[in-house]
Write a protein that holds these residues in place. Structure first.
Motif, PDB file in Angstrom:
ATOM      1  N   ILE A 310       9.720   6.946   0.273  1.00  0.00           N
ATOM      2  CA  ILE A 310      10.006   5.789  -0.590  1.00  0.00           C
ATOM      3  C   ILE A 310       8.790   4.870  -0.649  1.00  0.00           C
ATOM      4  O   ILE A 310       8.384   4.407  -1.724  1.00  0.00           O
ATOM      5  CB  ILE A 310      11.240   5.030  -0.068  1.00  0.00           C
ATOM      6  N   LEU A 311       8.210   4.604   0.503  1.00  0.00           N
ATOM      7  CA  LEU A 311       7.043   3.715   0.544  1.00  0.00           C
ATOM      8  C   LEU A 311       5.862   4.312  -0.213  1.00  0.00           C
ATOM      9  O   LEU A 311       5.179   3.607  -0.959  1.00  0.00           O
ATOM     10  CB  LEU A 311       6.639   3.438   1.988  1.00  0.00           C
ATOM     11  N   SER A 312       5.614   5.586  -0.011  1.00  0.00           N
ATOM     12  CA  SER A 312       4.509   6.236  -0.720  1.00  0.00           C
ATOM     13  C   SER A 312       4.685   6.087  -2.225  1.00  0.00           C
ATOM     14  O   SER A 312       3.728   5.764  -2.956  1.00  0.00           O
ATOM     15  CB  SER A 312       4.427   7.716  -0.335  1.00  0.00           C
ATOM     16  N   ALA A 313       5.907   6.310  -2.697  1.00  0.00           N
ATOM     17  CA  ALA A 313       6.192   6.180  -4.128  1.00  0.00           C
ATOM     18  C   ALA A 313       6.065   4.731  -4.587  1.00  0.00           C
ATOM     19  O   ALA A 313       5.567   4.451  -5.691  1.00  0.00           O
ATOM     20  CB  ALA A 313       7.586   6.709  -4.430  1.00  0.00           C
ATOM     21  N   ALA A 314       6.507   3.787  -3.741  1.00  0.00           N
ATOM     22  CA  ALA A 314       6.441   2.375  -4.111  1.00  0.00           C
ATOM     23  C   ALA A 314       4.994   1.900  -4.251  1.00  0.00           C
ATOM     24  O   ALA A 314       4.642   1.201  -5.210  1.00  0.00           O
ATOM     25  CB  ALA A 314       7.174   1.531  -3.068  1.00  0.00           C
ATOM     26  N   TYR A 315       4.152   2.292  -3.307  1.00  0.00           N
ATOM     27  CA  TYR A 315       2.739   1.908  -3.389  1.00  0.00           C
ATOM     28  C   TYR A 315       2.069   2.558  -4.597  1.00  0.00           C
ATOM     29  O   TYR A 315       1.256   1.935  -5.284  1.00  0.00           O
ATOM     30  CB  TYR A 315       2.002   2.274  -2.106  1.00  0.00           C
ATOM     31  N   ALA A 316       2.421   3.817  -4.858  1.00  0.00           N
ATOM     32  CA  ALA A 316       1.857   4.497  -6.029  1.00  0.00           C
ATOM     33  C   ALA A 316       2.284   3.792  -7.306  1.00  0.00           C
ATOM     34  O   ALA A 316       1.491   3.621  -8.242  1.00  0.00           O
ATOM     35  CB  ALA A 316       2.290   5.956  -6.050  1.00  0.00           C
ATOM     36  N   GLY A 317       3.544   3.348  -7.345  1.00  0.00           N
ATOM     37  CA  GLY A 317       4.041   2.630  -8.517  1.00  0.00           C
ATOM     38  C   GLY A 317       3.400   1.264  -8.669  1.00  0.00           C
ATOM     39  O   GLY A 317       3.183   0.789  -9.793  1.00  0.00           O
ATOM     40  N   PHE A 318       3.096   0.631  -7.533  1.00  0.00           N
ATOM     41  CA  PHE A 318       2.433  -0.674  -7.565  1.00  0.00           C
ATOM     42  C   PHE A 318       1.023  -0.537  -8.137  1.00  0.00           C
ATOM     43  O   PHE A 318       0.559  -1.368  -8.920  1.00  0.00           O
ATOM     44  CB  PHE A 318       2.384  -1.262  -6.149  1.00  0.00           C
ATOM     45  N   GLY A 319       0.378   0.554  -7.748  1.00  0.00           N
ATOM     46  CA  GLY A 319      -0.913   0.914  -8.330  1.00  0.00           C
ATOM     47  C   GLY A 319      -1.945  -0.184  -8.274  1.00  0.00           C
ATOM     48  O   GLY A 319      -2.182  -0.791  -7.222  1.00  0.00           O
ATOM     49  N   ASP A 320      -2.540  -0.465  -9.423  1.00  0.00           N
ATOM     50  CA  ASP A 320      -3.612  -1.463  -9.517  1.00  0.00           C
ATOM     51  C   ASP A 320      -3.120  -2.800 -10.063  1.00  0.00           C
ATOM     52  O   ASP A 320      -3.902  -3.560 -10.647  1.00  0.00           O
ATOM     53  CB  ASP A 320      -4.745  -0.935 -10.397  1.00  0.00           C
ATOM     54  N   ASN A 321      -1.861  -3.118  -9.824  1.00  0.00           N
ATOM     55  CA  ASN A 321      -1.316  -4.392 -10.298  1.00  0.00           C
ATOM     56  C   ASN A 321      -1.638  -5.510  -9.313  1.00  0.00           C
ATOM     57  O   ASN A 321      -0.751  -6.221  -8.820  1.00  0.00           O
ATOM     58  CB  ASN A 321       0.199  -4.279 -10.506  1.00  0.00           C
ATOM     59  N   TRP A 322      -2.908  -5.646  -9.029  1.00  0.00           N
ATOM     60  CA  TRP A 322      -3.381  -6.689  -8.115  1.00  0.00           C
ATOM     61  C   TRP A 322      -4.873  -6.889  -8.372  1.00  0.00           C
ATOM     62  O   TRP A 322      -5.534  -6.075  -9.012  1.00  0.00           O
ATOM     63  CB  TRP A 322      -3.155  -6.280  -6.648  1.00  0.00           C
ATOM     64  N   GLY A 323      -5.385  -8.016  -7.901  1.00  0.00           N
ATOM     65  CA  GLY A 323      -6.824  -8.218  -7.888  1.00  0.00           C
ATOM     66  C   GLY A 323      -7.457  -8.689  -9.179  1.00  0.00           C
ATOM     67  O   GLY A 323      -8.677  -8.605  -9.315  1.00  0.00           O
TER      68      GLY A 323
END
Length: 490
Positions: A310-323
């Protein structure tokens, strides 16, 4: 990138340069470039601030005139609110806050918590009646009066500077103390602005002083060792906190310490919306630069592989939505400095060496800009004896640890040098409360409850500190108690 106005000293009622006009550069976390200049206080400047604060406490009615100081501290609040745009810019440019973080802990929470302290002020008790008691012939009418302790040195960090500055400065002023604020070298502007507000509000000379400096230790150590300073209120690392305690012992100085954390979030096997609960445990807000962040995620061994997926998928989904500096939807920007970037990356490398599995992130991101960017990172296959599970990283690094049952989860949560905050999630409130009561931390959230607020005491157990900030308790940290007994002769 915005260029900030110069950050000046504020000593004895005057906004001024440092001795000899000496300054230092403020480095912006987003670009790595100089974004402003700050006054670089000398030992003589620090001494002048101590003299001013000591004189104001000893020779004025600041400590006794409750109504006068409440009105002035309230006026400073109005000035802060009116300056929201400027302090938002300071939070973004100095501290590296993303726009989404400004509307939360960096500015709006600081404003709300300042208002909480003002609202709580009438609850502070200045006198308590203990009644008449004693042997025949020596009966006494007893009371305890509560008085300001004196001169306070407030030494504050760079991660959420406005919020911490408010917590210390406003509480101490409301208690009747005089204050010397020393902000971190990375974020001097967010301290200097308090001097501007104090001047505009009409504070008496010396009641509030602000000193900035490039050397992170000189001014603080001077005040810790000076007998004219009565109390040190420090927020920062546990290592520096220990040094302050050691040095403060020479003058038997009262020390309040709000230090590090390695807080655990415990998700029990019956947690409702298990997938959502795990996914939203990603450590991304303000790049994980918070003492109370839940950086250890504890999940049932029976669902451990599921949680990692779940975490791996969540981080992948979060992607580059930062910075992105101008993206209002972003909650995460750079870390504060090159030094901090190197430190966080060293822990990521260490985690790999220790045998943990990198579930997401782990890389520096120079493509985001010239500043200090590092990816949101998560580790699985972590045991609680690994350094990445025991030491405060202060970056966007989450570790995921399995537990066998409730007792094991409590054991792992408590197997830490720290005890600042944490969380428990369960479908059963009774079960969650049973776990929460056994976790040794100063605050803990049950099923997402908000355990940090301006009207609640905040602080930690063990290496997370001594004393409490915020709430009525936070104001009372700056008071002494005096017993007065009047012999009854009739």
């Amino acid at each position: 990138m915005s260029i900030l106005p110069d950050a000046k000293l504020y000593i004895d009622g005057a906004i001024r340069d440092a001795e000899g006009g000496k300054t230092f550069d403020i480095i912006g976390p987003w670009t790595g470039d100089v974004v402003g200049k700050a006054a670089d206080a000398s030992p003589a400047d620090v001494d002048a601030a101590i003299v001013a604060a000591r004189t104001a406490f000893d020779t004025t009615d600041w400590a006794d005139n409750h109504q006068k100081r409440f009105e002035l501290v309230s006026k400073m609040f109005e000035l802060l609110v009116a300056d929201r745009e400027r302090i938002s810019t300071l939070a973004r440019v100095e501290a590296g806050a993303a726009i989404g973080a400004v509307s939360r802990a960096h500015v709006d929470m600081a404003v709300a918590c300042y208002k909480d302290l003002l609202d709580l002020f009438p609850q502070v008790k200045w006198e308590k009646d203990y009644g008449i008691k004693g042997p025949e012939g020596y009966k006494s009418d007893r009371k305890v009066v509560y008085e300001a302790i004196g001169v306070v040195a407030a030494i504050t960090p760079w991660n959420v500077p406005l919020y911490v500055n408010v917590g210390k400065v406003v509480s101490a002023l409301l208690a009747g103390c005089t204050v010397i604020l020393k902000p971190a070298p990375n974020t001097p502007g967010m301290g200097s602005i308090f001097g501007e507000w104090a001047e505009k509000a009409g504070f008496p000379k010396g009641v509030l002083n602000v000193i900035t400096g490039e050397d992170p230790a000189m001014a603080g150590e001077t005040m810790v060792n000076d007998p004219r300073v009565d109390l040190i209120s420090f927020t920062g690392s546990s290592a520096v906190g220990r040094r302050i305690m050691e040095q403060g012992a020479k003058t038997l100085k009262r020390v309040f310490l709000e230090l590090g954390g390695k807080s655990a979030k415990i998700v029990l096997d019956d947690a409702p919306n298990f997938q959502q609960e795990i996914a939203q445990s990603m450590l991304v807000f303000h790049a994980g630069q918070g003492c109370a962040v839940q950086s250890r995620l504890l999940v049932p061994r029976s669902r451990y592989e599921e949680a990692k997926a779940i975490l791996s998928a969540a981080y992948a989904g979060f992607g580059d939505n930062w910075g992105e500096f101008d993206n209002p939807g972003h909650m995460m920007g750079p870390v504060i400095s090159k030094r901090q970037q190197d430190r966080v990356k060293s822990y990521i490398d260490l985690g790999i060496e220790e045998g943990a599995t990198l579930l997401a992130g782990g890389k520096l991101r120079p493509d985001k800009g010239g500043g200090f960017f590092i990816e949101p990172t998560a580790f699985g296959d972590v045991t609680n004896d690994m350094r990445i599970a025991r030491e405060e990283i202060f970056g966007p690094v989450l570790v995921v640890i399995p537990f066998e049952d409730d007792a094991d989860a409590i054991r792992i949560a408590n197997d830490s040098d720290y005890g600042l905050s944490g969380g428990v999630v369960s479908a059963s409130e009774e079960r969650a409360l049973n776990v929460a009561k056994k976790v040794r931390s100063g605050s803990i959230s049950v099923n997402g409850g908000m355990c940090i607020a301006g009207d609640l005491p905040f602080g930690g157990y063990k290496a997370s500190g001594i004393g409490r900030e915020w709430g009525v308790e936070g104001i009372e940290e700056f008071l002494e108690s005096k017993v007065i007994a009047i012999r009854v002769t009739a």
